[in-house]
Scaffold this motif. Structure first.
Motif, PDB file in Angstrom:
ATOM      1  N   THR A  75      -7.557  -3.304  -5.435  1.00  0.00           N
ATOM      2  CA  THR A  75      -6.746  -3.587  -6.621  1.00  0.00           C
ATOM      3  C   THR A  75      -5.485  -4.337  -6.261  1.00  0.00           C
ATOM      4  O   THR A  75      -4.754  -4.779  -7.141  1.00  0.00           O
ATOM      5  CB  THR A  75      -6.372  -2.263  -7.312  1.00  0.00           C
ATOM      6  N   THR A  76      -5.177  -4.457  -4.961  1.00  0.00           N
ATOM      7  CA  THR A  76      -3.980  -5.175  -4.546  1.00  0.00           C
ATOM      8  C   THR A  76      -4.348  -6.526  -3.985  1.00  0.00           C
ATOM      9  O   THR A  76      -5.484  -6.747  -3.549  1.00  0.00           O
ATOM     10  CB  THR A  76      -3.240  -4.375  -3.450  1.00  0.00           C
ATOM     11  N   ASP A  89      -2.328  11.194   4.578  1.00  0.00           N
ATOM     12  CA  ASP A  89      -1.868  10.009   3.842  1.00  0.00           C
ATOM     13  C   ASP A  89      -0.721   9.300   4.561  1.00  0.00           C
ATOM     14  O   ASP A  89      -0.179   8.327   4.043  1.00  0.00           O
ATOM     15  CB  ASP A  89      -1.401  10.427   2.431  1.00  0.00           C
ATOM     16  N   SER A 128       0.807   6.556   2.058  1.00  0.00           N
ATOM     17  CA  SER A 128      -0.080   5.618   1.372  1.00  0.00           C
ATOM     18  C   SER A 128      -0.289   6.038  -0.083  1.00  0.00           C
ATOM     19  O   SER A 128      -0.370   7.239  -0.407  1.00  0.00           O
ATOM     20  CB  SER A 128      -1.422   5.543   2.092  1.00  0.00           C
ATOM     21  N   GLU A 129      -0.367   5.017  -0.944  1.00  0.00           N
ATOM     22  CA  GLU A 129      -0.620   5.288  -2.357  1.00  0.00           C
ATOM     23  C   GLU A 129      -2.062   5.712  -2.584  1.00  0.00           C
ATOM     24  O   GLU A 129      -2.359   6.520  -3.468  1.00  0.00           O
ATOM     25  CB  GLU A 129      -0.294   4.029  -3.171  1.00  0.00           C
ATOM     26  N   ASN A 130      -2.979   5.186  -1.778  1.00  0.00           N
ATOM     27  CA  ASN A 130      -4.400   5.508  -1.896  1.00  0.00           C
ATOM     28  C   ASN A 130      -4.840   6.340  -0.704  1.00  0.00           C
ATOM     29  O   ASN A 130      -4.231   6.276   0.373  1.00  0.00           O
ATOM     30  CB  ASN A 130      -5.238   4.223  -1.955  1.00  0.00           C
ATOM     31  N   TYR A 176       0.793  -1.228   0.000  1.00  0.00           N
ATOM     32  CA  TYR A 176       0.000   0.000   0.000  1.00  0.00           C
ATOM     33  C   TYR A 176       0.825   1.278   0.000  1.00  0.00           C
ATOM     34  O   TYR A 176       0.255   2.363  -0.094  1.00  0.00           O
ATOM     35  CB  TYR A 176      -0.937   0.000   1.219  1.00  0.00           C
ATOM     36  N   SER A 197     -10.571   0.086  -3.320  1.00  0.00           N
ATOM     37  CA  SER A 197     -10.832  -0.444  -4.666  1.00  0.00           C
ATOM     38  C   SER A 197     -10.428  -1.896  -4.812  1.00  0.00           C
ATOM     39  O   SER A 197     -10.741  -2.543  -5.798  1.00  0.00           O
ATOM     40  CB  SER A 197     -10.075   0.409  -5.708  1.00  0.00           C
ATOM     41  N   ASP A 257      -7.072  -0.513   0.954  1.00  0.00           N
ATOM     42  CA  ASP A 257      -7.299  -0.325  -0.479  1.00  0.00           C
ATOM     43  C   ASP A 257      -8.773  -0.586  -0.753  1.00  0.00           C
ATOM     44  O   ASP A 257      -9.206  -1.727  -0.923  1.00  0.00           O
ATOM     45  CB  ASP A 257      -6.411  -1.288  -1.264  1.00  0.00           C
TER      46      ASP A 257
END
Length: 764
Positions: A724-725, A753, A701-703, A675, A722, A720
């Motif tokens: 997606t990971t 974040d 965090s990426e998201n 993440y 979504s 996450d």
């Protein structure tokens, strides 16, 4: 003119006069409290009134105490001059003591070296010239090894009586020397640097120590107070209120260093031309005397005004300007006086508690420490008086209106005694039994005393004996009933305690109770049964869930293992079709992910149910984090993640299970890999404070992290949104459970974040 007369009538109306009387009473009370405080806090409180007219400051014990203290300090200074001074000035190169610290290793310590050594080890001299310590740990670093003392310029060698007296540790030598230096500083400040009303002249042979060149046998009598002693006699010539305690002794003792004959002149200028302690204390003494007189005036005036206003308020309490009879407060005056007394006690207790927790703290801010106890007591007395006053006037109004007895609970109890005997509730049952016993005891004891005094016949004495037997029987019966009721209450209380402690199987034997208690016992047993049923259902449900997860996971693992093995076998055949190879890669990846998910489910189930063993051992947290960083450094580089470690150079030992701790760290690092934003930094920090070792890992965090920290440690929850990971949503939950299982603490902090995990263990 008519308007003015009307205004005067309104101003001096009965209602207004009562208001003015209340204001006068409260003002007088404040004056009285101020007067008492002024008198009590006066330094001369315990001397009585005679000191105000007959005593000056230079006749007081305080003055004499200061003179004795200055004489002692003066002779200390005379003894220390040659130790620390050269030509009348402090010489930092002067040798103070010497130690033999080894073969052919004699070390001399000068004033300067002692000062430097002492400051480096946390010593300092405070504003009162007392030797103090900044940090005791620095002092403890001074070695305690004893060395042979070659010399001490401030000590007489004749003091060495036993061989052990010739040895001394560095700490003792430094402490002793700095203590004498602090006394030297004080004396030098008092008698040399600053003007002083304390004058002295010490003549020892040809050596003269003085702070007043004009002081001699002729001029000493011109000062207000003086004392003279010499080597020629035992008497001390003085006009002080008493002979100074140590003057003769200290004067003679100084001849150990200086020559005879000697003549010592001590004088105090009672005109106080210099601003020193004598001048300050003289002003303070006069001020205290004036304040004491003011306090007496305040107390007298307060008592008189309080008495006058109180008499007026008592006489006109309840009377109104335009109404006949007594006017009562509709909300408060109709309350039974027993309730008012209880209310008064309750409010007083509350006020005492408030004063203890709040008032005393305010007192400590504004008042000197020596007066804290008095101020606290005075605060309580004032609170009690101010609370008692309105309740006392309310009872007085009720008495004047003839309602004191009518509204009292005593009258209600008397009239309702038969009702209390019939009612069977616990409260009234105990109350009635108690009242019956008290009344019976009172009546029988009264009759017994009366008849014993007046009756002389045998029949009369027999009647007394029978009444006494009846009295005993009634007491035994009432006591038995009260005891049974109390015992029943004890059993019920014990049952409630057992159930509250988790023993939901606890039951009371209903056959042991009767009356109103049995219904309570039945209800309590029903509650216990209900709790037990609910707990059994919950335990059964948790067991079924754990068994379901375990069984399903095992059932899935068998075909899943076959799938993984066959996929691997097919891949080894190296099919020529590229599409098939691509499908096999996807199938291998997904089956491996499914296998990890299954293992996480099993482990999460074991951890949540506590069905997992823990073997705690001493583990070097720093070394383990270094190993973990090395394990994940290559993996992190795939996403451009750079590890920034802030680790201590020394080891930090904790008690933990190495296998479980590795799983916690593995989950945290994998979570970061999944993440964290690409091409960012991952910060690893270890610290130890107050025997608590703390490990912190944080990243960006990426998201967006639009989720609460506590939600992230729940099962199947992922940051996450979504999805997606790759992940099961169990990593952080397992990590937290395993941390707590090892006795640690697991916290997640989210700031925008920034994602931060903090793990704490007790350091060994």
């Amino acid at each position: 003119m008519k308007s003015i007369d009307m205004d005067k009538g309104i101003f001096f109306s009965k209602g207004r006069l009562k208001i003015w009387a209340v204001v006068l009473h409260l003002t007088a009370f404040i004056i009285f409290v101020c007067g008492v405080s002024i008198i009590y806090c006066n330094e001369n409180f315990n001397k009585g009134l005679l000191w105000m007219n007959a005593e000056k400051y230079d006749e007081s014990p305080a003055f004499m105490k200061q003179v004795d203290s200055d004489i002692s300090l003066l002779f200390s200074y005379a003894n220390l001059k040659d130790v620390f001074e050269t030509d009348g000035k402090l010489d930092i190169n002067k040798k103070i003591f010497g130690l033999n610290m080894g073969p052919s290793n004699d070390v001399d310590f000068t004033v300067g070296s002692i000062i430097e050594y002492a400051k480096r080890h946390g010593y300092y001299i405070d504003e009162h010239y007392q030797l103090s310590v900044v940090d005791q740990s620095l002092v403890n670093q001074i070695e305690d090894t004893s060395y042979f003392v070659n010399y001490r310029t401030y000590a007489n060698d004749s003091a060495i009586v036993e061989p052990g007296d010739a040895y001394m540790s560095m700490k003792t030598a430094i402490t002793e020397s700095i203590g004498l230096l602090s006394k030297y500083y004080e004396a030098y400040e008092r008698f040399v640097l600053k003007p002083s009303n304390f004058r002295y002249r010490l003549e020892y042979g040809d050596i003269i120590y003085t702070n007043d060149r004009t002081l001699n046998i002729k001029t000493v009598y011109d000062y207000g107070r003086f004392a003279i002693t010499s080597s020629q006699g035992m008497l001390v010539e003085t006009n002080l209120s008493k002979v100074p305690n140590e003057l003769s002794f200290q004067a003679e003792k100084l001849t150990d260093k200086l020559q005879k004959p000697y003549q010592v002149y001590i004088a105090v200028n009672t005109l106080y031309t210099a601003t020193d302690v004598y001048a300050v204390e003289n002003v303070n003494y006069l001020s205290q005397r004036r304040l004491y007189a003011l306090g007496l005036v305040f107390v007298t005036l307060g008592i008189i005004l309080m008495g006058i206003s109180l008499c007026y308020l008592v006489a006109f309490c309840g009377h109104s300007e335009n109404e006949n009879g007594i006017r009562l407060n509709s909300l408060f005056d109709f309350i039974p006086f027993e309730v008012k007394i209880l209310l008064l006690i309750f409010v007083v207790v509350i006020l005492f508690a408030v004063n203890n927790f709040i008032g005393n703290r305010l007192i400590h801010i504004y008042i000197e420490k020596i007066h804290w106890n008095f101020a606290s007591q005075m605060l309580n007395y004032v609170a009690v008086y101010l609370v008692t006053l309105p309740i006392a006037f309310s009872i007085l109004r009720e008495y004047k209106a003839g309602l004191l007895w009518k509204n009292s609970y005593t009258k209600v109890i008397k009239e309702s005694f038969s009702v209390y005997m019939l009612k069977r509730s616990f409260k009234k049952k105990l109350g009635s039994n108690f009242l019956v016993m008290i009344l019976a005891d009172f009546v029988v004891v009264t009759l017994f005393l009366l008849t014993t005094i007046n009756v002389k016949s045998l029949l009369g004495r027999l009647t007394i004996f029978i009444c006494f037997i009846i009295f005993l029987i009634i007491n035994i019966v009432i006591f038995n009933k009260t005891y049974k009721t109390a015992a029943a209450f004890d059993k019920i209380a014990e049952a409630i305690k057992q159930i509250a402690n988790g023993d939901t199987r606890y039951r009371l034997d209903e056959s042991e109770f009767s009356g109103g208690e049995i219904s309570v016992v039945k209800d309590l047993n029903n509650i216990s049964k209900g709790f037990q049923g609910a707990i059994n259902e919950q335990v059964k449900s948790e067991r079924l869930k754990a068994d379901l997860i375990t069984n399903v996971s095992h059932d899935i693992k068998t075909p899943l293992t076959s799938i993984i093995n066959y996929v691997d076998l097919i891949k080894r055949e190296k099919p020529e079709n590229a599409k098939i190879q691509e499908y096999l890669d996807v199938l291998s990846l997904k089956s491996q992910h499914l296998k990890n998910l299954t293992e996480d489910l099993v482990e999460a189930s074991k951890v949540s149910s506590g069905n997992i063993s823990v073997e705690l051992r001493d583990i070097d947290l720093v070394e383990m984090i270094n190993q973990t960083n090395g394990e994940f450094e290559e993996k992190f580089s795939q996403k451009g993640l750079k590890i920034i470690s802030i680790l201590p150079s020394s080891s930090i030992m904790i008690r933990a299970d190495g296998r479980h701790l590795w799983r916690v760290l593995e989950n945290l690092y994998n979570n970061t890999f999944k993440y964290a934003a690409k091409n960012s930094r991952v910060y690893i920090d270890i610290s130890s404070e107050n025997n608590i070792a703390t490990f912190v890992i944080k990243n960006i965090s990426e998201n967006p992290l639009n989720i609460r920290p506590d939600e992230l440690t729940e099962r199947f929850v992922r940051g996450d949104v979504s999805r997606t990971t790759e992940g099961s949503g169990l990593g952080l939950s397992i990590a937290k459970s395993l941390t707590i299982l090892q006795g640690g603490k697991f916290d997640i902090i989210i700031d925008g974040d920034l994602f931060k995990v903090q793990i704490r263990f007790k350091a060994v």
